[in-house]
Design an enzyme around this catalytic site. Structure first.
Site, PDB file in Angstrom:
ATOM      1  N   HIS A   3       0.822  -1.205   0.000  1.00 32.31           N
ATOM      2  CA  HIS A   3       0.000   0.000   0.000  1.00 32.31           C
ATOM      3  C   HIS A   3       0.860   1.261   0.000  1.00 32.31           C
ATOM      4  O   HIS A   3       2.042   1.243   0.350  1.00 32.31           O
ATOM      5  CB  HIS A   3      -0.903   0.008   1.239  1.00 32.31           C
ATOM      6  CG  HIS A   3      -0.136  -0.018   2.522  1.00 32.31           C
ATOM      7  ND1 HIS A   3       0.439   1.116   3.079  1.00 32.31           N
ATOM      8  CD2 HIS A   3       0.185  -1.039   3.353  1.00 32.31           C
ATOM      9  CE1 HIS A   3       1.059   0.791   4.197  1.00 32.31           C
ATOM     10  NE2 HIS A   3       0.925  -0.516   4.393  1.00 32.31           N
ATOM     11  N   GLU A  76      -2.299  -7.139   7.401  1.00 32.53           N
ATOM     12  CA  GLU A  76      -1.021  -7.211   8.093  1.00 32.53           C
ATOM     13  C   GLU A  76      -1.175  -8.073   9.346  1.00 32.53           C
ATOM     14  O   GLU A  76      -2.289  -8.316   9.829  1.00 32.53           O
ATOM     15  CB  GLU A  76      -0.554  -5.790   8.451  1.00 32.53           C
ATOM     16  CG  GLU A  76       0.826  -5.709   9.067  1.00 32.53           C
ATOM     17  CD  GLU A  76       1.915  -6.260   8.158  1.00 32.53           C
ATOM     18  OE1 GLU A  76       1.998  -7.504   8.057  1.00 32.53           O
ATOM     19  OE2 GLU A  76       2.691  -5.471   7.589  1.00 32.53           O
TER      20      GLU A  76
END
Length: 205
Positions: A3, A76
């Site tokens: 990202h 994550e």
């Protein structure tokens, strides 16, 4: 790909599964990725459901004419008591756990965290499901630094456990290829699409 830069990347805070949005720089990075990938055809397009990844994928998707499919399995790692803190705060509040991490990084050092084995299994299962679902064509996955480390480590045959030997910068592209039934690493941390002022070297997440 990882990202774009988040507001907490700027502040050097541990993100884990907490959910800060993209920074202004992160949105610019995402737009440049979209410009690079514009015109490419993808058999699948997935993103972590956390804001920093999902917002990145939405910007890229606008260039591709595709809507990303959120997938919580490529979030994550959950970093328990460390989430939201800076490293100096972790060292102060959790001295024994931080000493464990400094001696040899290992997700199992993190108090109340997900742990290395569960994280590796979660990411591995998600990637295998994508490969089964898309036996042909390219698949774009917008995710996080830790997830990409696990994916690369699985190919080289060594568990990550929290070690980060590959540099994975914000908005970088890494390539994994399937050739004759074997997985190979085609490229790591490609940031050639970013303007020099938008290449940053902030920590994982």
């Amino acid at each position: 790909m990882r990202h774009g830069q988040s507001t907490w990347n700027q502040q050097h805070r541990i993100q884990g599964q907490l959910d800060p949005p993209l920074s202004d720089e992160g949105r610019q990075q995402a737009a440049l990725v979209g410009a690079r990938l514009g015109g490419r055809r993808f058999a699948g397009f997935y993103t972590s459901d956390l804001k920093r990844a999902f917002e990145t994928a939405q910007v890229i998707g606008a260039s591709l004419g595709l809507a990303p499919e959120p997938n919580e399995s490529i979030r994550e790692i959950f970093l328990g008591a460390w989430e939201g803190l800076r490293t100096e705060e972790i060292a102060d509040r959790f001295p024994e756990a931080w000493a464990c991490w400094v001696e040899e990084p290992d997700w199992d050092c993190v108090p109340q965290g997900e742990g290395a084995a569960m994280f590796d299994a979660r990411v591995g299962s998600a990637l295998e499901q994508m490969l089964v679902r898309h036996p042909h064509g390219d698949v774009l996955v917008v995710t996080h630094g830790g997830v990409i480390q696990v994916a690369l480590h699985r190919i080289v045959g060594h568990p990550s456990r929290g070690l980060f030997p590959f540099k994975i910068q914000n908005a970088s592209i890494s390539v994994i290829e399937k050739r004759d039934g074997r997985m190979v690493i085609g490229g790591v941390n490609d940031v050639g699409h970013l303007e020099p002022t938008l290449v940053n070297d902030v920590g994982p997440g």
